[in-house]
Design an enzyme around this catalytic site. Structure first.
Site, PDB file in Angstrom:
ATOM      1  N   ASP A  10       2.967  -8.866  -3.023  1.00 39.91           N
ATOM      2  CA  ASP A  10       3.612  -7.926  -3.940  1.00 39.91           C
ATOM      3  C   ASP A  10       4.277  -8.689  -5.091  1.00 39.91           C
ATOM      4  OD1 ASP A  10       2.778  -5.749  -2.446  1.00 39.91           O
ATOM      5  OD2 ASP A  10       4.549  -5.811  -1.155  1.00 39.91           O
ATOM      6  N   LYS A  31      -2.718  -8.883   1.392  1.00 41.32           N
ATOM      7  CA  LYS A  31      -2.839  -7.535   0.850  1.00 41.32           C
ATOM      8  C   LYS A  31      -2.592  -7.562  -0.652  1.00 41.32           C
ATOM      9  CE  LYS A  31       0.492  -4.325   1.225  1.00 41.32           C
ATOM     10  NZ  LYS A  31       0.700  -3.717  -0.124  1.00 41.32           N
ATOM     11  N   LEU A  59      -5.030   0.367  -2.330  1.00 39.32           N
ATOM     12  CA  LEU A  59      -4.909   1.218  -3.515  1.00 39.32           C
ATOM     13  C   LEU A  59      -4.685   2.685  -3.175  1.00 39.32           C
ATOM     14  CD1 LEU A  59      -7.635  -0.349  -5.848  1.00 39.32           C
ATOM     15  CD2 LEU A  59      -5.203  -0.915  -5.661  1.00 39.32           C
ATOM     16  N   LYS A  60      -4.839   3.043  -1.913  1.00 42.60           N
ATOM     17  CA  LYS A  60      -4.532   4.402  -1.442  1.00 42.60           C
ATOM     18  C   LYS A  60      -5.200   5.471  -2.310  1.00 42.60           C
ATOM     19  CE  LYS A  60       0.070   3.003   0.221  1.00 42.60           C
ATOM     20  NZ  LYS A  60       0.182   1.664  -0.428  1.00 42.60           N
ATOM     21  N   HIS A  62      -6.768   8.684  -3.774  1.00 43.11           N
ATOM     22  CA  HIS A  62      -6.547  10.099  -3.451  1.00 43.11           C
ATOM     23  C   HIS A  62      -6.918  10.918  -4.683  1.00 43.11           C
ATOM     24  CE1 HIS A  62      -3.511  13.376  -1.886  1.00 43.11           C
ATOM     25  NE2 HIS A  62      -4.733  13.830  -2.035  1.00 43.11           N
ATOM     26  N   ASN A  66     -15.792  13.377  -5.315  1.00 42.86           N
ATOM     27  CA  ASN A  66     -16.758  12.645  -6.126  1.00 42.86           C
ATOM     28  C   ASN A  66     -16.124  11.462  -6.847  1.00 42.86           C
ATOM     29  OD1 ASN A  66     -19.563  12.538  -7.160  1.00 42.86           O
ATOM     30  ND2 ASN A  66     -18.545  12.781  -9.139  1.00 42.86           N
ATOM     31  N   GLN A 192      11.918   0.383   3.470  1.00 38.00           N
ATOM     32  CA  GLN A 192      11.217   0.906   4.631  1.00 38.00           C
ATOM     33  C   GLN A 192      12.204   1.612   5.560  1.00 38.00           C
ATOM     34  OE1 GLN A 192       8.065   0.744   4.623  1.00 38.00           O
ATOM     35  NE2 GLN A 192       7.288  -1.179   3.839  1.00 38.00           N
ATOM     36  N   GLY A 212       5.623  -8.298   4.236  1.00 40.01           N
ATOM     37  CA  GLY A 212       5.851  -8.626   2.831  1.00 40.01           C
ATOM     38  C   GLY A 212       7.001  -9.568   2.630  1.00 40.01           C
ATOM     39  N   ARG A 213       8.148  -9.002   2.259  1.00 41.89           N
ATOM     40  CA  ARG A 213       9.278  -9.814   1.823  1.00 41.89           C
ATOM     41  C   ARG A 213       9.859 -10.710   2.903  1.00 41.89           C
ATOM     42  NH1 ARG A 213      11.533  -4.712  -1.585  1.00 41.89           N
ATOM     43  NH2 ARG A 213      10.362  -3.696   0.084  1.00 41.89           N
TER      44      ARG A 213
END
Length: 235
Positions: A10, A31, A59-60, A62, A66, A192, A212-213
């Protein structure tokens, strides 16, 4: 699939990414999320891959089926190992994402694993019910999303450690449970809400953990990674 702890890169720039990675003398599982991808584009994925690291491209996606199918077809050419969509997009969107990923994977290359996001680990039950207007419990919502993800043929989900074991019981051992929100004991929780330590994650049914951190902000990232890895592998 590589079962090493996944380190969340990140960072806002390529320079910072490679300054961090240069401290390690081994291939990692990392990641790449929206912050880095949108700043540096697909080239950052290629460059990290060239250094021998496995990649979870987070990248999630949504959107309408198509659009997601076409986007996933393009992402497949990057050769990542794990990629995701939002389960809230529904079964048809997830099926289309898988079709695009399979169609875009170059001949001779293994298709990336495709997982869905259930509920973010920064989301509390109260937030979900009040802001998303989902009247189920948080666990019921996550299990529902896991169920339709499996129905769509995907390989697993992103969830918190607290739902991993129930998802394993419902969807099977081979259905991936990728869990962010991993911290070392005594570490800051940042944004979180549903968190756990690496050893608890292993005990409670996680397939893969994302850290992550706790590593990237550590005074000695290599030592922090070693500690996380030992805790993750000890059970």
């Amino acid at each position: 699939m590589n079962s090493k702890p996944i380190i969340a890169l990140d960072f806002p720039s390529e320079k910072e990414v490679f300054a961090f990675l240069s401290q390690f003398n081994e291939p990692l599982f990392v990641k790449i999320g929206m912050e880095l991808y949108l700043q540096e584009g697909p080239d950052i994925v290629r460059k990290v891959k060239e250094h021998g690291h496995d990649i979870f491209l987070d990248l999630k996606l949504h959107d309408i089926p198509n659009t997601v199918k076409s986007a996933m077809k393009g992402l497949a050419r990057l050769g990542v190992d794990l990629v995701n969509v939002h389960a809230a997009g529904g079964v048809n969107m997830m099926e289309s994402a898988l079709e695009g990923l399979e169609a875009g994977t170059p001949s001779g290359m293994k298709r990336a694993k495709l997982i869905s996001v259930t509920q973010l680990t920064s989301t509390t039950e109260e937030q979900m019910q009040q802001q998303q207007k989902i009247t189920l419990s948080l666990l019921e919502s996550v299990l529902h999303y896991a169920s339709i993800t499996k129905q769509a043929g995907l390989d697993g989900v992103v969830c918190s450690v607290h739902e991993a074991n129930v998802i394993r019981n419902q969807c099977g051992e081979d259905f991936l449970r990728v869990t962010p929100g991993i911290r070392l004991a005594g570490g800051e929780i940042h944004d979180q809400k549903r968190i756990a330590t690496p050893d608890v994650a292993r005990r409670d049914g996680s397939s893969l953990i994302v850290v992550g951190r706790a590593i990237t902000n550590a005074k000695d990232p290599v030592e922090a990674y070693k500690t996380v890895s030992e805790l993750w592998e000890e059970n």
